[in-house]
Design a protein around this motif. Structure first.
Motif, short mmCIF file in Angstrom:
data_model
loop_
_atom_site.label_atom_id
_atom_site.label_comp_id
_atom_site.label_asym_id
_atom_site.label_seq_id
_atom_site.Cartn_x
_atom_site.Cartn_y
_atom_site.Cartn_z
N THR A 199 0.40 -0.84 -0.04
CA THR A 199 -0.06 0.06 -0.13
C THR A 199 1.14 1.21 -0.32
O THR A 199 1.28 1.62 1.52
N PRO A 200 0.81 1.90 -1.11
CA PRO A 200 1.66 2.82 -1.37
C PRO A 200 1.15 4.32 -0.91
O PRO A 200 0.07 4.24 -0.50
N GLY A 201 2.55 5.12 -0.01
CA GLY A 201 2.08 6.42 0.67
C GLY A 201 1.21 8.13 0.02
O GLY A 201 1.88 8.78 0.27
N ALA A 202 2.27 7.18 -1.41
CA ALA A 202 2.42 8.27 -2.51
C ALA A 202 1.80 7.76 -3.97
O ALA A 202 2.24 6.36 -3.95
N ASN A 203 1.09 8.44 -4.88
CA ASN A 203 1.69 8.05 -5.90
C ASN A 203 2.85 7.88 -6.36
O ASN A 203 3.95 8.32 -6.62
N GLY A 204 2.73 6.31 -8.03
CA GLY A 204 3.96 6.06 -8.61
C GLY A 204 3.97 5.14 -8.74
O GLY A 204 3.34 4.88 -9.71
N ALA A 205 4.64 4.21 -9.10
CA ALA A 205 4.66 2.82 -9.87
C ALA A 205 6.05 1.64 -8.80
O ALA A 205 6.28 1.84 -8.02
N LEU A 206 5.32 0.40 -8.76
CA LEU A 206 5.47 -0.77 -9.07
C LEU A 206 5.69 -1.27 -9.61
O LEU A 206 5.39 -1.74 -10.43
N GLY A 207 7.02 -1.94 -9.31
CA GLY A 207 8.03 -3.25 -10.20
C GLY A 207 8.31 -4.63 -9.54
O GLY A 207 8.72 -4.74 -8.25
N HIS A 222 13.00 -15.82 -5.48
CA HIS A 222 13.44 -14.62 -5.19
C HIS A 222 13.17 -13.84 -5.84
O HIS A 222 12.71 -13.44 -6.77
N ILE A 223 12.21 -12.78 -4.71
CA ILE A 223 11.27 -11.93 -5.62
C ILE A 223 11.85 -10.42 -5.09
O ILE A 223 12.29 -10.28 -3.85
N THR A 224 11.87 -9.19 -6.01
CA THR A 224 11.96 -8.00 -5.61
C THR A 224 10.78 -6.87 -5.70
O THR A 224 10.14 -6.95 -7.15
N PHE A 225 10.06 -6.02 -5.32
CA PHE A 225 9.66 -5.28 -5.39
C PHE A 225 10.78 -3.54 -5.29
O PHE A 225 11.63 -3.73 -3.89
N LEU A 226 10.06 -3.60 -6.63
CA LEU A 226 11.24 -2.06 -6.50
C LEU A 226 10.54 -0.35 -7.09
O LEU A 226 8.83 -0.79 -8.04
N VAL A 227 11.06 0.92 -6.73
CA VAL A 227 10.41 1.98 -7.86
C VAL A 227 11.16 1.43 -9.31
O VAL A 227 11.68 1.60 -9.62
N PRO A 228 10.12 0.99 -10.09
CA PRO A 228 10.68 0.24 -12.12
C PRO A 228 11.42 2.15 -12.84
O PRO A 228 10.89 2.98 -12.13
N PRO A 229 12.39 1.37 -13.21
CA PRO A 229 13.30 2.64 -13.56
C PRO A 229 12.70 3.14 -15.51
O PRO A 229 11.10 2.18 -14.98
N PRO A 230 12.45 3.66 -16.26
CA PRO A 230 11.79 4.82 -16.91
C PRO A 230 11.38 3.60 -17.79
O PRO A 230 12.97 2.46 -18.12
N PRO A 231 10.76 3.68 -18.73
CA PRO A 231 10.84 2.16 -19.49
C PRO A 231 11.32 1.79 -20.55
O PRO A 231 11.95 2.70 -21.10
#
Length: 283
Positions: free
Chosen positions: A96-104, A162-171
């Motif tokens: 649950t993010p605290g601000a608008n953004g993106a999830l990778g 092995h799973i990682t959750f991160l802010v995705p880089p530019p597409p």
């Protein structure tokens, strides 16, 4: 374009090993002996992702599948697993993010082939937003809970996730053109491409070639997986194409190619490349 599990991606059955390499993963069968179910086996025990980045390692050999998995699998036809009728060896996460953004989400370092679905809603009433083979990404809205389901794509025995959750880089971005090709004495063609890309590290493509030789139509296909130099300037790839019903020869041939590049958590495909190329004799 995200790596969605839909009918357009069924061609990956032929090139899945190449795609796995492009994303840095290795598709292998999980361990034979099943362990106890992990703590996040069901949606009620979903592991909370507190902030980004976040990584987790889980033994999924004892993971099961239940009603929430089935409901999610049916929630979006574009994300229904094409390789099995159900989701198998599943584990759950929520963010649950605290601000608008993106999830990778990136599970390509696992020792088995992982499917990933990102969804919103409530348990038992989820809607799949996006999905992928090893990776998936979605925009996020502050205060909205995003559910992530990781499952064994081929319904094997699971393995080490092995799973990682991160802010995705530019597409990534990609433009590609066919520059020509050659054909050797054995009738094998090599097609060359010029490409320009950004924010990616690898590329793969599926190539179909058709050529009229006398009264006959010779056709064949090939694929490639290669490193991508994505610095915004032009570089080249080549792909070998083997004829299925004869030999290619020097002259014109009709090309149909689907090519993509992949970054850390996203892939983009160039528009389908339809062109007539000239094959030069080589040797």
């Amino acid at each position: 374009m995200e790596r969605g599990i839909d009918m357009r991606r069924i061609r990956l059955l032929a090139v899945l090993a190449c795609v796995s390499t492009a994303l840095g993963g290795v598709a292998t069968t999980g361990t034979a002996a099943a362990s106890a179910p992990p703590s996040n086996d069901t949606i009620t025990g979903a592991t909370v992702v507190p902030s980004l980045p976040f990584s987790d390692t889980v033994d999924t050999t004892g993971a099961t599948s239940g009603p929430a998995d089935a409901q999610l699998n049916a929630s979006n036809p574009n994300c229904t697993n094409p390789f099995q009728p159900t989701l198998n060896k599943t584990v759950w996460y929520k963010f649950t993010p605290g601000a608008n953004g993106a999830l990778g989400v990136n599970a390509s370092a696992s020792n088995y082939q992982v499917g990933v679905i990102i969804a919103t809603g409530t348990p038992g009433a989820l809607t799949a937003l996006t999905c992928g083979i090893s990776v998936a990404t979605t925009p996020t809205v502050s205060g909205t809970t995003y559910w992530v389901n990781a499952f064994d794509l081929f319904a094997n025995a699971g393995g080490t996730l092995h799973i990682t959750f991160l802010v995705p880089p530019p597409p990534p971005t990609l433009t590609v053109t066919a520059t020509g090709g050659t054909v050797d004495r054995s009738g094998v063609a090599t097609v060359t491409f010029a490409y320009t890309c950004t924010h990616a590290t690898a590329g793969d493509g599926f190539i179909s070639l058709t050529q009229t030789v006398g009264r006959f139509s010779i056709s064949g296909f090939g694929f490639f997986n290669d490193a991508a130099t994505c610095d915004g300037t032009s570089h080249t790839w080549s792909a070998t194409v083997f004829a299925q019903n004869g030999k290619f020869s020097g002259g014109k041939a009709a090309l149909d190619a689907g090519i993509e590049v992949c970054g850390a958590v996203q892939c983009v495909s160039a528009p389908e490349l339809l062109a007539t190329i000239q094959l030069r004799k080589n040797g």
